[in-house]
Write an enzyme that holds these catalytic residues in place. Structure first.
Site, PDB file in Angstrom:
ATOM      1  N   ASN A  26       0.847  -1.257   0.028  1.00 14.60           N
ATOM      2  CA  ASN A  26       0.067   0.057  -0.035  1.00 14.60           C
ATOM      3  C   ASN A  26       0.733   1.263  -0.056  1.00 14.60           C
ATOM      4  OD1 ASN A  26      -2.452  -1.243   0.304  1.00 14.60           O
ATOM      5  ND2 ASN A  26      -2.394  -1.355   2.592  1.00 14.60           N
ATOM      6  N   ASN A  58       5.182  -4.274   4.989  1.00 12.90           N
ATOM      7  CA  ASN A  58       5.861  -3.995   6.195  1.00 12.90           C
ATOM      8  C   ASN A  58       6.450  -5.232   6.665  1.00 12.90           C
ATOM      9  OD1 ASN A  58       4.942  -1.530   6.316  1.00 12.90           O
ATOM     10  ND2 ASN A  58       3.016  -1.971   7.531  1.00 12.90           N
ATOM     11  N   ASN A 194      -3.853 -10.716  17.177  1.00 12.41           N
ATOM     12  CA  ASN A 194      -3.925 -10.107  18.689  1.00 12.41           C
ATOM     13  C   ASN A 194      -5.310 -10.366  19.163  1.00 12.41           C
ATOM     14  OD1 ASN A 194      -6.328  -8.478  17.629  1.00 12.41           O
ATOM     15  ND2 ASN A 194      -4.737  -6.860  16.986  1.00 12.41           N
ATOM     16  N   GLY A 234       2.068  -7.462  26.521  1.00 12.69           N
ATOM     17  CA  GLY A 234       3.052  -8.444  26.273  1.00 12.69           C
ATOM     18  C   GLY A 234       2.433  -9.818  25.177  1.00 12.69           C
ATOM     19  N   ALA A 258       2.881  -0.203  12.813  1.00 12.39           N
ATOM     20  CA  ALA A 258       3.853  -1.317  12.319  1.00 12.39           C
ATOM     21  C   ALA A 258       4.246  -2.291  13.174  1.00 12.39           C
ATOM     22  CB  ALA A 258       4.770  -0.934  11.215  1.00 12.39           C
ATOM     23  N   ALA A 259       3.740  -1.911  14.473  1.00 14.09           N
ATOM     24  CA  ALA A 259       4.211  -2.721  15.518  1.00 14.09           C
ATOM     25  C   ALA A 259       4.012  -4.170  15.340  1.00 14.09           C
ATOM     26  CB  ALA A 259       3.509  -2.360  16.936  1.00 14.09           C
ATOM     27  N   GLY A 260       2.750  -4.523  15.158  1.00  8.50           N
ATOM     28  CA  GLY A 260       2.367  -6.160  15.008  1.00  8.50           C
ATOM     29  C   GLY A 260       3.235  -6.798  13.693  1.00  8.50           C
ATOM     30  N   ASP A 261       3.275  -5.904  12.591  1.00  8.78           N
ATOM     31  CA  ASP A 261       4.043  -6.368  11.524  1.00  8.78           C
ATOM     32  C   ASP A 261       5.589  -6.730  12.109  1.00  8.78           C
ATOM     33  OD1 ASP A 261       1.716  -6.127   9.757  1.00  8.78           O
ATOM     34  OD2 ASP A 261       2.219  -4.127   9.308  1.00  8.78           O
ATOM     35  N   SER A 300       9.585   2.845  10.179  1.00  4.98           N
ATOM     36  CA  SER A 300       9.734   2.681  11.557  1.00  4.98           C
ATOM     37  C   SER A 300      10.545   1.399  12.027  1.00  4.98           C
ATOM     38  CB  SER A 300       8.602   2.732  12.190  1.00  4.98           C
ATOM     39  OG  SER A 300       7.604   1.858  12.129  1.00  4.98           O
TER      40      SER A 300
END
Length: 309
Positions: A26, A58, A194, A234, A258-261, A300
Site C-alpha cells: 500500500n 511491512n 491479537n 506482552g 507497524a508494531a504487529g508487522d 519505523s
C-alpha cells in the site's frame, strides 16, 4: 527454478529464500491528530507523511532489515505510485520479481495517528487482484522459502494457494480480522493474532484475561500453536500442552502502526535462528518496542543492530 512434486502434489524446491511474504503493498498517507473528528466535523492535523505500507510489505521490509533473504508476492498499480513502492521494496533488499504491476489502482491506506495508536481506512486496489493464479505463478519462491508469512489484506484464495505450495514453516497473521477458511487455520504451523483478531475467529467477545485467551486459542486450533499479541501486556504463547506469558518491553509510544508487522517478522527471524517459541517471542517483543518508538510504518522498522540485546 526447477520444481518437482511429491505424491501429495506438494512442490519440492531448494530453499533459496529465508522468508517469502504473500500479501499487500500500500501507499500510506499518515496524518497525526490530537483527536479523531466527530461525524460531520473537521479537525486540523500535522503535515501528512507518505510512504510504503501494507501489512505484507511491512513484514517483508522488517524481515529484510533483520538480515533475512526475502521475496514478496503481491501487486501494485501500473502507475507512478506503484512503481515507486516497488522500487522502495527492492531498495530494501526484497525480491520483487513477483510483485506485479496491474491495470488497477495501487492500494492506499489513510492512517490517522492519535495518542500513539492508529485508525486506518484501507482502499485495497490492486491487492484484491492477488488471487490463486497469481500466487501459483510464483510457486517457486513460495515453495523455496524456509518461512512463508501470510496476512489478510489479500483474498482467501491467495492465502489458500500459498498454504498449499508452502513446504517450510507457515505463519498466519489474521489481520485485518475476518473469519477464515477452517483448512487455512488448520494448515498454519503458527497463528499470530491479537486479542481482537482471535475473538473474530471464535465469533466470541474479546477475552480480557489469560484463561479466556488460552481457551479461545485452543478453540480455534485445538492441536496447533498460537501466539496472541497483547500490546503493552506482552504476548501469550499457547501450545496444546500449555501456555506461557511473555512480557512486553517498555517503550515510549510514538506510533504503533507497524508494531504487529515487526513482531511477526521478528518472530520468524528468531525461529529461523533456532530459538524456541518463548525466546522468539521475547526477541519479537524487543523489535516491536523499537518500532513503536518511531513514526511511520515501513520507515519505523529497525535493523538488527538497532535492537537492544
Amino acid at each position: 527454478m526447477s520444481i518437482t512434486y511429491d505424491s501429495h502434489g506438494r512442490p519440492h524446491a531448494e530453499k533459496t529464500h529465508d522468508v517469502t511474504v504473500v500479501g499487500s503493498v500500500n501507499a500510506d498517507l499518515a496524518i497525526r491528530l490530537d483527536e479523531l473528528p466527530p461525524a460531520g466535523q473537521t479537525v486540523r492535523g500535522a503535515d501528512a507523511e507518505r510512504g510504503l505500507g501494507g501489512k505484507g510489505a511491512n513484514q517483508a521490509v522488517a524481515a529484510a532489515r533483520l538480515g533475512r533473504r526475502v521475496a514478496m508476492v503481491g501487486a501494485v498499480g501500473e502507475d507512478a505510485e506503484g512503481r515507486g513502492l516497488r522500487d522502495v521494496l527492492a531498495a530494501e533488499g526484497v525480491d520483487v520479481e513477483h510483485v506485479a504491476a496491474l491495470d488497477a489502482p495501487t492500494g492506499v491506506a489513510v492512517v490517522l495517528v492519535h495518542s500513539g495508536e492508529s485508525t486506518i481506512v484501507l482502499s485495497p486496489g490492486a491487492n484484491d487482484r492477488v488471487d490463486d493464479a497469481r500466487v501459483r505463478t510464483a510457486a517457486g519462491i513460495v515453495s523455496s522459502a524456509r518461512v512463508v508469512l501470510l496476512q489478510c489484506e489479500v483474498p482467501d484464495d491467495a492465502l489458500l494457494a500459498a498454504a498449499e505450495l508452502c513446504t517450510g514453516l507457515l505463519v498466519l497473521n489474521p489481520a485485518p480480522a475476518r473469519p477464515l477458511p477452517p483448512q487455512l487455520l488448520i494448515r498454519a504451523d503458527l497463528l499470530v493474532p491479537n486479542a481482537g483478531e482471535l475473538a473474530v475467529l471464535t465469533g466470541e467477545p474479546v477475552a480480557t484475561d489469560v484463561d479466556g485467551l488460552v481457551a479461545q486459542a485452543r478453540a480455534v486450533r485445538p492441536s496447533g500453536t498460537t501466539i496472541v499479541t497483547r500490546g503493552e501486556r506482552g504476548s501469550l504463547v499457547v501450545t496444546p500442552g500449555g501456555h506461557a506469558e511473555v512480557a512486553a518491553v517498555p517503550a515510549d509510544l510514538v506510533d504503533a502502526t507497524a508494531a504487529g508487522d515487526s513482531y511477526v517478522a521478528a518472530l520468524a527471524d528468531g525461529l529461523l535462528d533456532g530459538l524456541g517459541l518463548v525466546e522468539a517471542a521475547q526477541w519479537a517483543a524487543r523489535v516491536a518496542a523499537v518500532t513503536v518508538s518511531r513514526a511511520g510504518a515501513a520507515q519505523s522498522l529497525p535493523r538488527k543492530e538497532e535492537v537492544p540485546q
